[in-house]
Design a protein around this motif. Structure first.
Motif, PDB file in Angstrom:
ATOM      1  N   VAL A   1      50.738 -62.259  36.101  1.00  0.00           N
ATOM      2  CA  VAL A   1      50.305 -63.015  37.279  1.00  0.00           C
ATOM      3  C   VAL A   1      49.112 -62.288  37.886  1.00  0.00           C
ATOM      4  O   VAL A   1      49.210 -61.111  38.253  1.00  0.00           O
ATOM      5  CB  VAL A   1      51.443 -63.121  38.315  1.00  0.00           C
ATOM      6  N   ALA A   2      47.967 -62.967  37.980  1.00  0.00           N
ATOM      7  CA  ALA A   2      46.745 -62.368  38.515  1.00  0.00           C
ATOM      8  C   ALA A   2      46.437 -62.961  39.885  1.00  0.00           C
ATOM      9  O   ALA A   2      46.454 -64.186  40.061  1.00  0.00           O
ATOM     10  CB  ALA A   2      45.572 -62.598  37.565  1.00  0.00           C
ATOM     11  N   PHE A   3      46.169 -62.073  40.837  1.00  0.00           N
ATOM     12  CA  PHE A   3      45.776 -62.483  42.193  1.00  0.00           C
ATOM     13  C   PHE A   3      44.556 -61.649  42.540  1.00  0.00           C
ATOM     14  O   PHE A   3      44.665 -60.515  43.005  1.00  0.00           O
ATOM     15  CB  PHE A   3      46.923 -62.234  43.164  1.00  0.00           C
ATOM     16  N   LEU A   4      43.383 -62.213  42.285  1.00  0.00           N
ATOM     17  CA  LEU A   4      42.141 -61.455  42.314  1.00  0.00           C
ATOM     18  C   LEU A   4      41.358 -61.702  43.602  1.00  0.00           C
ATOM     19  O   LEU A   4      41.794 -62.419  44.489  1.00  0.00           O
ATOM     20  CB  LEU A   4      41.302 -61.815  41.080  1.00  0.00           C
ATOM     21  N   GLY A   5      40.182 -61.050  43.681  1.00  0.00           N
ATOM     22  CA  GLY A   5      39.288 -61.274  44.808  1.00  0.00           C
ATOM     23  C   GLY A   5      39.700 -60.581  46.089  1.00  0.00           C
ATOM     24  O   GLY A   5      39.137 -60.853  47.142  1.00  0.00           O
ATOM     25  N   SER A   6      40.694 -59.704  46.020  1.00  0.00           N
ATOM     26  CA  SER A   6      41.273 -59.086  47.220  1.00  0.00           C
ATOM     27  C   SER A   6      41.710 -60.135  48.228  1.00  0.00           C
ATOM     28  O   SER A   6      41.698 -59.908  49.436  1.00  0.00           O
ATOM     29  CB  SER A   6      40.302 -58.099  47.885  1.00  0.00           C
ATOM     30  N   THR A   7      42.111 -61.308  47.709  1.00  0.00           N
ATOM     31  CA  THR A   7      42.630 -62.360  48.581  1.00  0.00           C
ATOM     32  C   THR A   7      43.895 -61.908  49.291  1.00  0.00           C
ATOM     33  O   THR A   7      44.225 -62.407  50.372  1.00  0.00           O
ATOM     34  CB  THR A   7      42.894 -63.644  47.764  1.00  0.00           C
ATOM     35  N   ILE A   8      44.600 -60.950  48.715  1.00  0.00           N
ATOM     36  CA  ILE A   8      45.780 -60.388  49.367  1.00  0.00           C
ATOM     37  C   ILE A   8      45.424 -59.863  50.756  1.00  0.00           C
ATOM     38  O   ILE A   8      46.243 -59.875  51.671  1.00  0.00           O
ATOM     39  CB  ILE A   8      46.398 -59.268  48.485  1.00  0.00           C
ATOM     40  N   GLY A   9      44.170 -59.424  50.926  1.00  0.00           N
ATOM     41  CA  GLY A   9      43.737 -58.884  52.204  1.00  0.00           C
ATOM     42  C   GLY A   9      43.556 -59.928  53.287  1.00  0.00           C
ATOM     43  O   GLY A   9      43.450 -59.582  54.466  1.00  0.00           O
ATOM     44  N   ASN A  10      43.506 -61.213  52.919  1.00  0.00           N
ATOM     45  CA  ASN A  10      43.371 -62.275  53.915  1.00  0.00           C
ATOM     46  C   ASN A  10      44.697 -62.616  54.587  1.00  0.00           C
ATOM     47  O   ASN A  10      44.728 -63.425  55.518  1.00  0.00           O
ATOM     48  CB  ASN A  10      42.795 -63.545  53.282  1.00  0.00           C
ATOM     49  N   LEU A  11      45.779 -62.017  54.093  1.00  0.00           N
ATOM     50  CA  LEU A  11      47.097 -62.284  54.652  1.00  0.00           C
ATOM     51  C   LEU A  11      47.463 -61.205  55.670  1.00  0.00           C
ATOM     52  O   LEU A  11      47.193 -60.018  55.450  1.00  0.00           O
ATOM     53  CB  LEU A  11      48.150 -62.314  53.547  1.00  0.00           C
ATOM     54  N   LEU A  12      48.075 -61.608  56.751  1.00  0.00           N
ATOM     55  CA  LEU A  12      48.594 -60.660  57.725  1.00  0.00           C
ATOM     56  C   LEU A  12      49.740 -59.859  57.086  1.00  0.00           C
ATOM     57  O   LEU A  12      50.326 -60.303  56.099  1.00  0.00           O
ATOM     58  CB  LEU A  12      49.085 -61.396  58.963  1.00  0.00           C
ATOM     59  N   PRO A  13      50.058 -58.673  57.624  1.00  0.00           N
ATOM     60  CA  PRO A  13      51.080 -57.836  56.988  1.00  0.00           C
ATOM     61  C   PRO A  13      52.392 -58.567  56.696  1.00  0.00           C
ATOM     62  O   PRO A  13      52.950 -58.433  55.590  1.00  0.00           O
ATOM     63  CB  PRO A  13      51.270 -56.703  57.993  1.00  0.00           C
ATOM     64  N   ALA A  14      52.919 -59.336  57.644  1.00  0.00           N
ATOM     65  CA  ALA A  14      54.166 -60.066  57.397  1.00  0.00           C
ATOM     66  C   ALA A  14      53.974 -61.120  56.313  1.00  0.00           C
ATOM     67  O   ALA A  14      54.882 -61.357  55.497  1.00  0.00           O
ATOM     68  CB  ALA A  14      54.660 -60.718  58.690  1.00  0.00           C
ATOM     69  N   GLU A  15      52.790 -61.752  56.299  1.00  0.00           N
ATOM     70  CA  GLU A  15      52.503 -62.742  55.262  1.00  0.00           C
ATOM     71  C   GLU A  15      52.397 -62.078  53.895  1.00  0.00           C
ATOM     72  O   GLU A  15      52.840 -62.635  52.885  1.00  0.00           O
ATOM     73  CB  GLU A  15      51.212 -63.485  55.596  1.00  0.00           C
ATOM     74  N   ARG A  16      51.797 -60.880  53.857  1.00  0.00           N
ATOM     75  CA  ARG A  16      51.704 -60.158  52.587  1.00  0.00           C
ATOM     76  C   ARG A  16      53.087 -59.828  52.050  1.00  0.00           C
ATOM     77  O   ARG A  16      53.354 -59.976  50.856  1.00  0.00           O
ATOM     78  CB  ARG A  16      50.896 -58.867  52.741  1.00  0.00           C
ATOM     79  N   ALA A  17      53.961 -59.360  52.934  1.00  0.00           N
ATOM     80  CA  ALA A  17      55.316 -59.012  52.506  1.00  0.00           C
ATOM     81  C   ALA A  17      56.037 -60.227  51.948  1.00  0.00           C
ATOM     82  O   ALA A  17      56.703 -60.160  50.907  1.00  0.00           O
ATOM     83  CB  ALA A  17      56.087 -58.412  53.670  1.00  0.00           C
ATOM     84  N   SER A  18      55.889 -61.361  52.626  1.00  0.00           N
ATOM     85  CA  SER A  18      56.538 -62.591  52.158  1.00  0.00           C
ATOM     86  C   SER A  18      55.949 -63.036  50.831  1.00  0.00           C
ATOM     87  O   SER A  18      56.685 -63.435  49.909  1.00  0.00           O
ATOM     88  CB  SER A  18      56.369 -63.686  53.217  1.00  0.00           C
ATOM     89  N   PHE A  19      54.614 -62.958  50.723  1.00  0.00           N
ATOM     90  CA  PHE A  19      53.955 -63.373  49.491  1.00  0.00           C
ATOM     91  C   PHE A  19      54.386 -62.500  48.313  1.00  0.00           C
ATOM     92  O   PHE A  19      54.745 -63.005  47.236  1.00  0.00           O
ATOM     93  CB  PHE A  19      52.438 -63.318  49.673  1.00  0.00           C
ATOM     94  N   LEU A  20      54.345 -61.180  48.479  1.00  0.00           N
ATOM     95  CA  LEU A  20      54.701 -60.281  47.382  1.00  0.00           C
ATOM     96  C   LEU A  20      56.159 -60.457  46.978  1.00  0.00           C
ATOM     97  O   LEU A  20      56.496 -60.386  45.786  1.00  0.00           O
ATOM     98  CB  LEU A  20      54.423 -58.830  47.773  1.00  0.00           C
TER      99      LEU A  20
END
Length: 338
Positions: free
Chosen positions: A155-174
């Motif tokens: 699974v590839a998630f490129l472009g540092s798009t992970i950085g556009n998510l707030l910390p709680a959103e990142r945790a939920s996404f991961l």
């Protein structure tokens, strides 16, 4: 030629409903915010492509060079037979992975734009006639159901798009990505790294050309067109700043005067004070230790770390806990720190 399949999991009216919900929620809270995904209509996408060509916009160039240099290492470590790309867009940088994976059977691009998926798939099928392409019209921030495909899967998630998510959103996404992974599967993240603040701000504030300012203000044009609003983009100025405490870049639109904006489709009037900011994007920057901790919290283990020599940008390869990547040959360990 291998067949192309497209599955739509988003209702036809999902984009309009999401825009309405995001605008109502974001413009009626304090401070006011809008999610960055609404930059990217056709005009906004063209503007962003121009941004990626600017010398100061290092994230695109750095990630592309890392993929070019280490796609073979990633292929050897993962042995992937299926590549899943979240937020695939044009799939431009993905080509390095496609070329490096000799046993690749299936490519599953996931994006909200059906037209982008169809265009990218046609190009890729022409270049890789034996490749099975199954495109998903879906929102990767929501729960995903993936079609059957041979493993191991990357699974590839490129472009540092992970950085556009707030910390709680990142945790939920991961955590949601972790649920997609079986033993032997991998996640590849593009991560922009903490560095000199001046360099980071310059990537988001090209004052000489004004392209990033136009890109930022394009979200107002999208709301005008889709919801009948009367935003005057010239009544707002583009602002980019570094939040040292949160370690992220913020893009904002700052009202040049006290003004009222009408949004008829929502029966909403929004009053902006002189100098009031509307946050349109965050772009979090990462440290290896911090990203490792976030991955671990979601049940993922950092297996490999490919970084540019100047530590501007990194590709992080992660696995479900307990599954290590295939060891790389001697001499590559400095490029792939575990």
């Amino acid at each position: 030629m291998s067949p192309f399949r497209l599955t739509r999991t988003l209702p036809k009216d999902a984009t309009d409903a999401a825009l309405r919900a995001d605008v109502r929620h974001g413009l009626t809270q304090t401070p006011r915010t809008l999610p960055p995904k609404w930059f990217y209509d056709a005009h906004g996408s063209r503007l962003f492509n121009r941004i990626t060509e600017l010398p100061a916009y290092y994230p695109f160039i750095a990630e592309r060079e890392l993929l070019r240099a280490h796609a073979g290492d990633i292929a050897q470590a993962t042995g992937a037979r299926t590549l899943i790309e979240l937020g695939s867009g044009s799939s431009e940088k993905t080509r390095y992975l496609l070329d490096a994976l000799p046993g690749l059977h299936t490519y599953l691009p996931v994006d909200v734009s059906e037209s982008a998926l169809r265009h990218a798939a046609q190009v890729l099928i022409n270049e890789h006639p034996d490749l099975h392409v199954h495109a998903l019209v879906a929102d990767f921030t929501s729960t995903l159901t993936l079609p059957p495909a041979p493993g191991p899967r990357l699974v590839a998630f490129l472009g540092s798009t992970i950085g556009n998510l707030l910390p709680a959103e990142r945790a939920s996404f991961l955590t949601s990505v972790r649920t997609l992974l079986s033993p032997g599967d991998f996640l590849l993240l593009g991560a922009d790294l903490v560095k000199d603040p001046a360099q980071m701000v310059a990537a988001y504030d090209d004052t000489a050309t004004g392209i990033t300012a136009a890109f930022n203000k394009n979200v107002l044009s999208v709301i005008n067109r889709e919801l009948g609003a009367d935003f005057d983009p010239d009544a707002f100025e583009h602002v980019a700043l570094w939040d040292a405490a949160r370690e992220w870049i913020e893009m904002r639109l700052r009202s040049r005067t006290a003004q009222s904006v009408k949004i008829p489709a929502l029966d909403l009037v929004v009053d902006f004070a002189d100098g009031e900011d509307l946050r349109t994007e965050i772009s979090a920057k990462f440290r290896r230790s911090g990203l490792r901790a976030e991955l671990a919290h979601s049940g993922l283990e950092l297996a490999a770390w490919f970084s540019t020599p100047d530590a501007r940008f990194a590709l992080a390869l992660a696995t479900p806990h307990g599954r290590a990547a295939t060891p790389l040959p001697a001499g590559q360990v400095t490029a792939c720190v575990r």
